[in-house]
Enzyme design. Structure first.
Site, PDB file in Angstrom:
ATOM      1  N   SER A  13       0.793  -1.236   0.000  1.00  0.00           N
ATOM      2  CA  SER A  13       0.000   0.000   0.000  1.00  0.00           C
ATOM      3  C   SER A  13       0.824   1.284   0.000  1.00  0.00           C
ATOM      4  CB  SER A  13      -0.911   0.011   1.239  1.00  0.00           C
ATOM      5  OG  SER A  13      -1.632   1.225   1.268  1.00  0.00           O
ATOM      6  N   SER A  15      -1.014   4.127   0.526  1.00  0.00           N
ATOM      7  CA  SER A  15      -2.019   5.056   1.045  1.00  0.00           C
ATOM      8  C   SER A  15      -1.461   6.005   2.107  1.00  0.00           C
ATOM      9  CB  SER A  15      -3.198   4.269   1.634  1.00  0.00           C
ATOM     10  OG  SER A  15      -3.924   3.666   0.596  1.00  0.00           O
ATOM     11  N   THR A  59      -9.360  -2.164   2.677  1.00  0.00           N
ATOM     12  CA  THR A  59      -8.907  -2.817   1.440  1.00  0.00           C
ATOM     13  C   THR A  59      -8.999  -4.328   1.566  1.00  0.00           C
ATOM     14  OG1 THR A  59      -7.221  -2.807  -0.299  1.00  0.00           O
ATOM     15  CG2 THR A  59      -6.420  -2.776   1.967  1.00  0.00           C
ATOM     16  N   LYS A  63     -13.811  -5.396   1.895  1.00  0.00           N
ATOM     17  CA  LYS A  63     -14.739  -4.334   1.450  1.00  0.00           C
ATOM     18  C   LYS A  63     -16.206  -4.744   1.505  1.00  0.00           C
ATOM     19  CE  LYS A  63     -11.294  -2.039  -1.308  1.00  0.00           C
ATOM     20  NZ  LYS A  63     -10.954  -1.191  -2.406  1.00  0.00           N
TER      21      LYS A  63
HETATM   22  P1  NAP Z   1     -11.036  -8.982  -3.146  1.00  0.00           P
HETATM   23  O1  NAP Z   1     -12.316  -8.560  -2.516  1.00  0.00           O
HETATM   24  O2  NAP Z   1     -10.122  -9.882  -2.411  1.00  0.00           O
HETATM   25  O3  NAP Z   1     -11.536  -9.628  -4.534  1.00  0.00           O
HETATM   26  C1  NAP Z   1     -10.788  -9.832  -5.606  1.00  0.00           C
HETATM   27  C2  NAP Z   1     -11.465 -10.836  -6.553  1.00  0.00           C
HETATM   28  O4  NAP Z   1     -10.402 -11.263  -7.379  1.00  0.00           O
HETATM   29  C3  NAP Z   1     -12.001 -12.084  -5.872  1.00  0.00           C
HETATM   30  O5  NAP Z   1     -13.344 -11.945  -5.533  1.00  0.00           O
HETATM   31  C4  NAP Z   1     -11.761 -13.162  -6.922  1.00  0.00           C
HETATM   32  O6  NAP Z   1     -12.868 -13.256  -7.822  1.00  0.00           O
HETATM   33  C5  NAP Z   1     -10.565 -12.635  -7.706  1.00  0.00           C
HETATM   34  N1  NAP Z   1      -9.340 -13.345  -7.286  1.00  0.00           N
HETATM   35  C6  NAP Z   1      -8.780 -13.386  -6.055  1.00  0.00           C
HETATM   36  N2  NAP Z   1      -7.659 -14.141  -6.071  1.00  0.00           N
HETATM   37  C7  NAP Z   1      -7.540 -14.596  -7.341  1.00  0.00           C
HETATM   38  C8  NAP Z   1      -6.599 -15.454  -7.991  1.00  0.00           C
HETATM   39  N3  NAP Z   1      -5.560 -15.996  -7.328  1.00  0.00           N
HETATM   40  N4  NAP Z   1      -6.771 -15.691  -9.313  1.00  0.00           N
HETATM   41  C9  NAP Z   1      -7.811 -15.137  -9.994  1.00  0.00           C
HETATM   42  N5  NAP Z   1      -8.734 -14.340  -9.419  1.00  0.00           N
HETATM   43  C10 NAP Z   1      -8.598 -14.071  -8.118  1.00  0.00           C
HETATM   44  O7  NAP Z   1     -10.141  -7.740  -3.553  1.00  0.00           O
HETATM   45  P2  NAP Z   1     -10.639  -6.264  -3.906  1.00  0.00           P
HETATM   46  O8  NAP Z   1     -10.774  -5.477  -2.664  1.00  0.00           O
HETATM   47  O9  NAP Z   1     -11.807  -6.402  -4.810  1.00  0.00           O
HETATM   48  O10 NAP Z   1      -9.361  -5.668  -4.681  1.00  0.00           O
HETATM   49  C11 NAP Z   1      -8.929  -6.214  -5.913  1.00  0.00           C
HETATM   50  C12 NAP Z   1      -7.679  -5.463  -6.408  1.00  0.00           C
HETATM   51  O11 NAP Z   1      -7.987  -4.123  -6.745  1.00  0.00           O
HETATM   52  C13 NAP Z   1      -6.549  -5.389  -5.370  1.00  0.00           C
HETATM   53  O12 NAP Z   1      -5.315  -5.565  -6.026  1.00  0.00           O
HETATM   54  C14 NAP Z   1      -6.648  -3.971  -4.851  1.00  0.00           C
HETATM   55  O13 NAP Z   1      -5.411  -3.469  -4.343  1.00  0.00           O
HETATM   56  C15 NAP Z   1      -7.071  -3.238  -6.127  1.00  0.00           C
HETATM   57  N6  NAP Z   1      -7.733  -1.956  -5.852  1.00  0.00           N
HETATM   58  C16 NAP Z   1      -7.115  -0.802  -6.225  1.00  0.00           C
HETATM   59  C17 NAP Z   1      -7.734   0.418  -6.016  1.00  0.00           C
HETATM   60  C18 NAP Z   1      -7.075   1.699  -6.462  1.00  0.00           C
HETATM   61  O14 NAP Z   1      -7.443   2.759  -5.954  1.00  0.00           O
HETATM   62  N7  NAP Z   1      -6.166   1.658  -7.405  1.00  0.00           N
HETATM   63  C19 NAP Z   1      -8.984   0.468  -5.385  1.00  0.00           C
HETATM   64  C20 NAP Z   1      -9.596  -0.735  -5.026  1.00  0.00           C
HETATM   65  C21 NAP Z   1      -8.951  -1.953  -5.253  1.00  0.00           C
HETATM   66  P3  NAP Z   1     -13.389 -14.733  -8.286  1.00  0.00           P
HETATM   67  O15 NAP Z   1     -13.351 -15.560  -7.029  1.00  0.00           O
HETATM   68  O16 NAP Z   1     -14.769 -14.471  -8.779  1.00  0.00           O
HETATM   69  O17 NAP Z   1     -12.457 -15.238  -9.327  1.00  0.00           O
END
Ligand code: NAP
Length: 243
Positions: A13, A15, A59, A63
């Site tokens: 992070s 942040s 994060t 969420k």
């Molecule tokens: P999350 O709730 O953990 O969900 C991510 C989704 O990704 C899961 O529901 C899963 O979907 C899929 N996933 C997880 N591990 C995986 C793997 N090994 N292979 C393939 N798919 C996988 O995470 P999140 O909070 O949504 O965040 C996702 C990403 O976005 C993170 O890297 C976070 O840092 C980034 N992000 C960035 C910002 C920014 O401001 N730039 C803001 C928000 C989030 P399925 O189970 O349906 O496959």
């Protein structure tokens, strides 16, 4: 004012660094923003009140899981079903979503008329925020999941490969490729990228990710997650500082 970020692991992070820039910009000397890695959300309310926090960001992977622990949700967070910003107001935890607006604004700068259909990789909290923003922009979203069964508008990765030719916007809302696993990619078919595609990866550390590098190598336009990170933090800071 005490602020911070909660998540399972936070080594990726930026942040804290970015909030410190916002404090400096606004001449706020008595604010601090700390990283709070948490193995679970057990005891969250007691922790937030004991720490004397005015607010915190949320994060991966919390969420969606945080929602039942909050006292109130604003309307947009309720619609999205994910919270990345919690304000502590009179001892109550109030949930907001600033990811969606940040994604929408940063995408709008890059959109072309051909970007009418999108593939969104992942079905977690960030994917929900992206889906909401895409629907506000009139872009039809198909979500891509490792386990698509029973999830609305969702396909598996093999089916998604067949949609690449018509879905010219691809958004990575999975953590795959994020520090420290920077050699990983959620998308195995690099050969399907074309110069008409736009690849938007929410990950900002590293930049470019392997996904963005492979898309760029095939002529696609690319965007990393840094402008979105900055914008969602700015929108969160407005929430925290005006309560
Ligand atoms: P999350 O709730 O953990 O969900 C991510 C989704 O990704 C899961 O529901 C899963 O979907 C899929 N996933 C997880 N591990 C995986 C793997 N090994 N292979 C393939 N798919 C996988 O995470 P999140 O909070 O949504 O965040 C996702 C990403 O976005 C993170 O890297 C976070 O840092 C980034 N992000 C960035 C910002 C920014 O401001 N730039 C803001 C928000 C989030 P399925 O189970 O349906 O496959």
């Amino acid at each position: 004012m005490k602020l911070g970020l909660i998540g399972k692991t936070l080594t990726h992070s930026w942040s804290q660094w970015w909030f410190e820039q916002l404090f400096r910009r606004d001449g706020i000397a008595d604010a601090e923003y700390r990283l709070y890695p948490m193995p679970s959300l057990d005891g969250l309310r007691d922790w937030a009140l004991r720490e004397g926090l005015s607010g915190f960001n949320v994060t991966i992977p919390y969420k969606e899981a945080i929602i039942p622990l909050l006292d109130r949700l604003d309307d947009e967070a309720q619609t999205i079903g994910a919270v990345n910003c919690v304000a502590v107001q009179d001892g109550q935890l109030v949930g907001y979503n600033t990811d969606s607006q940040a994604f929408r604004e940063t995408l709008q700068l890059l959109m072309q008329p051909c970007h009418t259909h999108a593939l969104v990789l992942g079905t977690g909290g960030a994917s929900r925020a992206v889906g909401h923003a895409l629907s506000q922009l009139g872009i039809a979203a198909t979500f891509v999941s490792r386990t698509p069964d029973g999830k609305p508008s969702t396909v598996g990765y093999t089916e998604a490969e067949g949609l690449m030719a018509t879905h010219l916007l691809v958004v990575n809302a999975t953590p795959v490729g994020m520090y420290p696993d920077k050699d990983a990619t959620p998308w195995q078919r690099a050969d399907l990228w074309t110069p008409r595609h736009l690849c938007y990866d929410l990950i900002y550390n590293p930049s470019p990710t392997r996904l963005l590098q492979e898309a760029a190598d095939h002529g696609a336009s690319t965007r990393d997650g840094l402008p979105m990170l900055f914008r969602q933090a700015e929108l969160s800071w407005k929430r925290f500082s005006t309560q």
